[in-house]
Design an enzyme around this catalytic site. Structure first.
Site, PDB file in Angstrom:
ATOM      1  N   ASP A   1      44.583  -8.183  33.846  1.00 54.10           N
ATOM      2  CA  ASP A   1      44.615  -8.298  32.382  1.00 54.10           C
ATOM      3  C   ASP A   1      44.623  -9.753  31.961  1.00 54.10           C
ATOM      4  O   ASP A   1      44.201 -10.085  30.862  1.00 54.10           O
ATOM      5  CB  ASP A   1      45.844  -7.558  31.825  1.00 54.10           C
ATOM      6  CG  ASP A   1      45.659  -6.062  31.971  1.00 54.10           C
ATOM      7  OD1 ASP A   1      45.962  -5.526  33.060  1.00 54.10           O
ATOM      8  OD2 ASP A   1      45.171  -5.431  31.027  1.00 54.10           O
TER       9      ASP A   1
HETATM   10  C1  LIG Z   1      39.390  -3.430  34.252  1.00 55.83           C
HETATM   11  S1  LIG Z   1      40.851  -2.879  33.450  1.00 55.83           S
HETATM   12  C2  LIG Z   1      41.939  -4.170  33.721  1.00 55.83           C
HETATM   13  C3  LIG Z   1      43.392  -3.722  33.610  1.00 55.83           C
HETATM   14  O1  LIG Z   1      43.704  -3.100  32.351  1.00 55.83           O
HETATM   15  C4  LIG Z   1      44.581  -1.998  32.611  1.00 55.83           C
HETATM   16  O2  LIG Z   1      45.686  -1.943  31.759  1.00 55.83           O
HETATM   17  P1  LIG Z   1      45.796  -0.764  30.620  1.00 55.83           P
HETATM   18  O3  LIG Z   1      45.433   0.538  31.263  1.00 55.83           O
HETATM   19  O4  LIG Z   1      47.225  -0.869  30.169  1.00 55.83           O
HETATM   20  O5  LIG Z   1      44.828  -1.196  29.559  1.00 55.83           O
HETATM   21  C5  LIG Z   1      45.088  -2.217  34.020  1.00 55.83           C
HETATM   22  O6  LIG Z   1      46.108  -3.198  34.060  1.00 55.83           O
HETATM   23  C6  LIG Z   1      43.806  -2.707  34.647  1.00 55.83           C
HETATM   24  O7  LIG Z   1      43.961  -3.255  35.910  1.00 55.83           O
END
Ligand SMILES: CSC[C@H]1O[C@H](OP(=O)(O)O)[C@H](O)[C@@H]1O
EC number: 5.3.1.23
Length: 429
Positions: free
Chosen positions: A296
């Protein structure tokens, strides 16, 4: 089944729809996004999630909002001044700054929206009609670049993993760990870490095909010319173990959904099973040899914010000598923040840990109960925590760069230098 998280109609009347991921895996339902406020709410609630996907939805929601506004689609047209371009820009930028607050940790969204704000501020256009094509080009380019880059990520990660195993003298089948969802449902398509799994699987299928074609030959591998011998490479990805990824279960709900759809050999595990699974498979016919995760926010020294549970996964990989790779496009890199101490970690609502949402199951058939008219699953929530217990629910954790063996980007895989440091600035020179 659909693996398209985002659908954007690129001609008038522009339409942005997102797959409501809170209803997956049992119901595929697209919802319309008509304004930046719609985008804020959908991102905040995690109807769309995944660092790249939320940046794309954010940027394209601006196209749709401005287009609808210019066409008088909104009953209440009060939030913009159609006459004065400077007023219009100011009001638009205020709404964009609000959009950024929907999820503070994922840098892709703030990178994209701040870049768009800079373009708007620096544009010399004198009318909204002239500004619209600039907004349109930015959003569509972000979307298209993401998809193009994801395939490069997948291939770069696959090549690095196979070469690393070859250099270790490894032979045979191997398995992979991954956490959360980093596939088509988190991006414009193909995915980041799950894109590497897709590329590994495509490579395995080609090996299986080649070996089946060669089976008729009575050959001594060493008699084969080198290029033919490569075809008989015995290093082959055989299975991925996605973690369910409590408390929002992106692994069980979303990654499993993608893997079943693509028929990629996979076995779902709970977050607590990683250590025992890794030790159990250590001397098996397909040991776990690599873990691929998304990101992220990757900061200047390589410290990486990713879904909660990633840090302990990295520690387990260190313990077992398993390579730990972060896979992310360059839009996830934040060179302004020096190290992980500077990352704001989003705290999610307690109820997301106290309750579990999903499709209501018929106890007799163990199948989800569906609405007879729409076919949609009947969704519900069950409480799984004692009332009154306090909750801590960070959405992410920070993996220190010393636990990361490589950062896979569309421009190649960055590894640490002899001092154990990442040079991420080199990606932008
Ligand atoms: C390619 S997605 C990157 C990252 O985003 C996700 O978080 P969320 O589901 O809370 O939006 C997750 O940390 C992924 O690794």
């Amino acid at each position: 089944m659909s693996l398209q998280a985002i659908r954007f109609t690129r001609s008038e009347p522009y339409q942005l729809r997102i797959l409501d991921q809170l209803l997956l895996p049992y119901t595929e339902k697209y919802i319309e996004i008509n304004t930046t406020v719609d985008a804020y709410n959908a991102i905040k609630k995690m109807q769309v999630r995944g660092a790249p996907a939320i940046a794309i939805v954010g940027a394209i929601s601006v196209i749709v909002e401005v287009s609808h506004y210019l066409n008088g689609k909104f009953k209440d047209q009060s939030f913009y001044d159609l006459i004065n371009i400077d007023n219009f820009k100011r009001q638009l930028i205020k709404r964009l700054n609000f959009l950024i607050t929907s999820r503070p940790t994922a840098v892709n969204l703030s990178n994209a929206i701040n870049e768009l704000i800079g373009i708007i501020n620096n544009s010399s256009v004198q009318s909204i009609d002239e500004l619209f094509p600039i907004i349109f080009e930015f959003g569509t380019e972000l979307y298209d670049n993401d998809f193009k880059n994801n395939f490069k990520l997948g291939e770069n990660g696959k090549d690095w993993i196979l070469n690393d195993l070859r250099n270790q003298g490894f032979n045979g089948d191997f398995s992979v760990l991954t956490i959360c969802n980093t596939g088509s449902l988190a991006t414009s398509g193909y995915g980041t870490a799950l894109g590497v799994v897709r590329s590994l699987w495509n490579h395995s299928k080609s090996l299986i095909e080649d070996n089946n074609n060669n089976d008729g030959d009575d050959h001594d591998e060493n008699q084969l010319p080198p290029n033919k011998r490569a075809k008989l490479d015995t290093i082959k990805f055989s299975r991925v173990y996605p973690l369910e990824t409590r408390p929002y279960n992106q692994g069980a709900r979303l990654t499993a959904y993608e893997l079943v759809y693509e028929k990629i050999p996979s076995t779902l595990i709970t977050d607590s099973m990683v250590t025992y699974l890794t030790s159990t498979l250590k001397n098996s016919s397909s040991p776990i040899k690599v873990c691929v995760v998304g990101a992220d926010r990757i900061v200047k020294n390589g410290d990486t914010a990713n879904k909660i549970g990633t840090y302990q996964l990295a520690l387990i990989c260190k313990q077992f000598g398993i390579k730990f790779l972060v896979v992310a496009p360059k839009t996830t890199i934040d060179l302004q923040t020096l190290n992980g101490d500077g990352i704001i970690v989003e705290q999610r609502p307690s109820i997301e840990l106290q309750n579990v949402s999903g499709g209501i199951i018929n106890n007799q058939t163990n199948q989800v109960i569906r609405d007879e008219e729409t076919g949609f699953a009947i969704n519900g929530k069950v409480g799984v925590a004692a009332p009154g217990i306090e909750v801590w629910n960070p959405s992410f954790d920070i993996t220190p760069h010393d636990l990361i063996d490589g950062i896979v980007t569309e421009d190649g895989v960055i590894v640490k230098d002899s001092n154990g440091e990442f040079d991420l600035e080199s990606l932008f020179k």
